[in-house]
Enzyme design. Sequence first.
Site, short mmCIF file in Angstrom:
data_model
loop_
_atom_site.label_atom_id
_atom_site.label_comp_id
_atom_site.label_asym_id
_atom_site.label_seq_id
_atom_site.Cartn_x
_atom_site.Cartn_y
_atom_site.Cartn_z
N LYS A 274 48.94 30.32 5.79
CA LYS A 274 48.30 31.32 6.14
C LYS A 274 48.13 31.98 4.95
CE LYS A 274 47.52 35.48 8.67
NZ LYS A 274 48.22 36.36 9.04
N GLY B 273 48.41 45.38 13.49
CA GLY B 273 49.29 46.03 14.01
C GLY B 273 49.10 47.78 14.80
N ALA C 22 44.95 39.47 14.29
CA ALA C 22 45.51 40.91 14.19
C ALA C 22 44.63 42.03 14.80
CB ALA C 22 45.12 41.40 12.48
#
Length: 261
Positions: free
Chosen positions: A103, A164, A190
């Site tokens: 990734k 986050g 995300a």
Amino acid sequence: MNSNDTFTVAGRTFSSRLLVGTGKYKDMDETQKAIEASGAEIVTIAVRRTNMGQNSDEPNILQVLPPDRYTILPNTAGCYDQKTAVRTCRLARELLDGHNLVKLEVLGDEKTLFPDVLATMRAAEELVKDGFDVMVYTNDDPIVARQLEEIGCAAVMPLAAPIGSGLGIRNPLNIRTIVENAKVPILVDAGVGTASDAAMAMELGCDGVLMNTAIAAAKDPVLMASAMKKGIEAGRQAYLAGRMPAKRFASASSPVDGLFF
């Protein structure tokens, strides 16, 4: 879920459409339990932040997440330039005996953690030429997603919101556009905060969702991991079922023709 409802990336086929990270848990035991509860088959590990064998005198995460059970997806979290990201992928390939599924993320800003798109493209091109199967983190721009696919990335992973943040999908129209025009798997990466966000991503037609903080930062990570698994499955089933058209006005649930009185 139908056992035949699988998705394939870089020639590898998976039943679970939930991909999970390994950071921010309180300890290895919680990491292991949460990932087991998630049902995930692909587990991503930040090579620069996690011991995968680099330090022989420290706990190795591969001892609790063995590669013979999980597909390990090394990632380049914390990389802010092309050179560092590429070097990190090559280190991971050495540590994992030639494993080439990675990734890629090349960040452009420490506060927002938004991707540096130009550096990401350059790194992706270099890695693809070097034989890597690249799953790439990017913004939610459909043009950029198409260009990364044209470079040869195995999967494109647009953000739902900043890493986050837990804000959920901020721009569903862009995600849907990316999905509708893609010939490679599209996975939201995300910004997911809870199970309804995961379900929304799947209802938009995404092939999967990658998350870490949404599970690890929950009050009960193991329970949240189980919820995320169910959210992914529900959203996928809803997408396959085909939702009813949205309407402005009421429509009787029962037909009005043929009433007895």
